[in-house]
Write a protein that holds these residues in place. Structure first.
Motif, PDB file in Angstrom:
ATOM      1  N   LYS A 151      -6.015  -2.402  -1.520  1.00  0.00           N
ATOM      2  CA  LYS A 151      -6.920  -2.028  -0.420  1.00  0.00           C
ATOM      3  C   LYS A 151      -8.053  -3.058  -0.292  1.00  0.00           C
ATOM      4  CE  LYS A 151      -6.539   0.708   1.969  1.00  0.00           C
ATOM      5  NZ  LYS A 151      -5.737   0.809   3.206  1.00  0.00           N
ATOM      6  N   ALA A 167     -10.540  -0.495   5.187  1.00  0.00           N
ATOM      7  CA  ALA A 167      -9.846  -0.792   3.932  1.00  0.00           C
ATOM      8  C   ALA A 167     -10.825  -0.831   2.764  1.00  0.00           C
ATOM      9  CB  ALA A 167      -9.103  -2.119   4.056  1.00  0.00           C
ATOM     10  N   GLN A 194      -6.646  -6.097   1.338  1.00  0.00           N
ATOM     11  CA  GLN A 194      -6.550  -5.854   2.780  1.00  0.00           C
ATOM     12  C   GLN A 194      -7.901  -6.088   3.450  1.00  0.00           C
ATOM     13  OE1 GLN A 194      -5.115  -1.865   3.342  1.00  0.00           O
ATOM     14  NE2 GLN A 194      -2.984  -2.376   2.894  1.00  0.00           N
ATOM     15  N   GLU A 247       0.831  -1.208   0.000  1.00  0.00           N
ATOM     16  CA  GLU A 247       0.000   0.000   0.000  1.00  0.00           C
ATOM     17  C   GLU A 247       0.864   1.256   0.000  1.00  0.00           C
ATOM     18  OE1 GLU A 247      -3.122   2.446   2.909  1.00  0.00           O
ATOM     19  OE2 GLU A 247      -2.302   0.503   3.547  1.00  0.00           O
TER      20      GLU A 247
END
Length: 482
Positions: free
Chosen positions: A239, A258, A242, A202
């Motif tokens: 994201k 997320a 995640q 990220e």
């Protein structure tokens, strides 16, 4: 694990019919070092990871269409005694099942080893990439790939995420050298490693990934350095990954945060929209308009019709569901109207001329002419992460009923169900999400993990309850006992 690392290092071969760089075969340390002297070399090494992931023993079939779905009891068992019958019964001692499980394990660590090689050379040779964006993309994708494959090792071979009785230690591979074998970690430590790699990915992509400004796919143009970001692990996909990881490991607040960030892709300059009637009308059944990350496989049509059947043509050995199963699948969402029901052909005859339902997700008519862009980004796709999953994670993890209903309304409108009644309590939202995961991701390999996450005792189409032994795949025989 030593067996697989040695194999990966000695047999690091890239092969495909459509990429010139795949003729490069770094069989020696010198050839490997030469590869990592330019951005193009780093990019080729990463592309090799994606190519390995498209292998039929990984996401090309076993972890999307066939074995993983049989473990979730999603297919109608037509033939007793074959490998899919074994997976359906969670008979992992069956020799054919054991062989397939070893292939999966081998394949995942093969991708990991190659990602580790990229990461290692970034530390020593990354200075050859003088463009900050290119350097960040290489780093972000390499760490994300390592995290994704380790996460699926965890979801397949790891212990139950809720109230485990059996504890399982797993190897987290971070080195390339065969002299330094990976350490085995317990569940908490292994999860910590995955999270660390996801956060590193990220950070590398944040603020610099062209997807933030240019969108998921912005055209085939040789002058644009980073084309088709939706075919790679871009910032939005990281994201969403995640969010998937946090949800699985029992951290709903982190999953929500997320997913909320990934949801911003719907509000970008070139937004990612939920797949709806346009995709279906164009026979883009893999929902390309909402893919945040996908694998493009030009060999997909060559074997997917054998695995999943050729719609309308007599079904031989392909997987299917019965009309009764189809009815149960769409019972609570106006199945006739639900646009995703059109992803199924409900009149394909089997060997006994009984009409069965086959999924058309990977089917297209290859006798017709299709331009390269449509083939690459719409027809030959294996979805890995989609915006629909982001919606469903948000619905499951929000503590605000009004927000859940707003998301639900938008989601169902995209599915052509305009009369969906709002929920009156959050538990009902969670029930819907579980049922929709089953409908939405057929032949994409997500339902087994959902069942495992929820510690589901009776899968929808199962004949008996599932315990821990059904949800924890045995490590290959060559692995040491920990």
């Amino acid at each position: 694990m030593k067996k697989y690392i040695v194999y990966s290092l000695c047999c690091w071969l890239f092969f495909s019919s459509c990429n010139d760089w795949l003729d490069v075969k770094p069989n020696s340390q010198t050839e490997e070092d030469e590869m990592f002297t330019t951005y193009e070399g780093f990019r080729s090494a990463l592309t090799g990871c994606y190519i390995k992931m498209k292998n039929r023993s990984l996401y090309g079939e076993y972890l999307t269409m066939s074995h993983i779905e049989s473990m979730a009891n999603l297919w109608y068992v037509r033939f007793s005694g074959d490998v899919e019958d074994a997976f359906n019964k969670h008979d992992y001692k069956n020799e054919s099942a054991k062989s397939a499980i070893a292939e999966i394990y081998d394949g995942l660590y093969n991708v990991i080893v190659q990602a580790n090689s990229v990461i290692a050379h970034l530390d020593s040779d990354g200075g050859c990439i003088d463009d900050e964006v290119s350097l960040g993309i290489i780093k972000g994708e390499a760490y994300a790939l390592r995290a994704l494959c380790h996460f699926d090792v965890l979801r397949l071979f790891g212990q139950m995420p809720q109230n485990p009785v059996r504890r399982v230690a797993l190897p987290y591979a971070e080195e390339v050298s065969i002299k330094q074998l990976p350490a085995y970690y317990d569940y908490a430590a292994f999860c910590g490693k995955i999270e660390s790699d996801l956060l590193t990915a990220e950070k590398a992509l944040e603020g610099i990934d062209p997807v933030l400004e240019q969108g998921i796919a912005y055209g085939e143009n040789e002058e644009i350095l980073h084309n088709y970001r939706g075919l790679d692990l871009n910032y939005w996909a990281v994201k969403a990954l995640q969010a998937r990881f946090y949800l699985y490991t029992g951290r709903p607040e982190a999953a929500y945060a997320a997913a909320k960030e990934a949801f911003k892709a719907t509000e970008a300059k070139k937004p990612v929209r939920l797949s709806g009637s346009a995709d279906v009308a164009n026979k883009h059944f893999a929902s390309p308009s909402e893919c945040l990350f996908a694998l493009s496989n030009n060999e997909l049509i060559d074997y997917s019709i054998d695995v999943l059947g050729n719609p309308g043509t007599a079904l031989k050995n392909g997987y299917c569901i019965t009309k009764d199963m189809f009815g149960r699948l769409y019972a609570d969402v106006s199945g006739v109207a639900h646009i995703k029901s059109d992803v199924w052909d409900q009149n394909t005859p089997d060997n006994s001329q009984v009409r069965q339902c086959v999924v058309k997700k990977y089917y297209y008519d290859d006798s017709k002419s299709h331009n390269d862009d449509e083939l690459l980004t719409k027809l030959q796709l294996i979805p890995m992460i989609r915006m629909s999953e982001v919606y469903l994670i948000l619905m499951e993890t929000t503590t605000n009923l009004e927000e859940a209903n707003d998301l639900y309304k938008a989601y169902m409108l995209a599915r052509n169900v305009g009369d969906a009644q709002p929920f009156t309590a959050l538990p009902a939202v969670k029930t819907f999400v579980t049922n929709e995961m089953r409908r939405e991701f057929y032949a994409e390999g997500q339902m087994f993990y959902t069942y495992k996450r929820l510690d589901t005792k009776r899968m929808m189409f199962a004949d008996e309850d599932a315990g821990e032994e059904a949800y924890i795949l045995p490590l290959p025989d060559s692995e040491p006992v920990h």
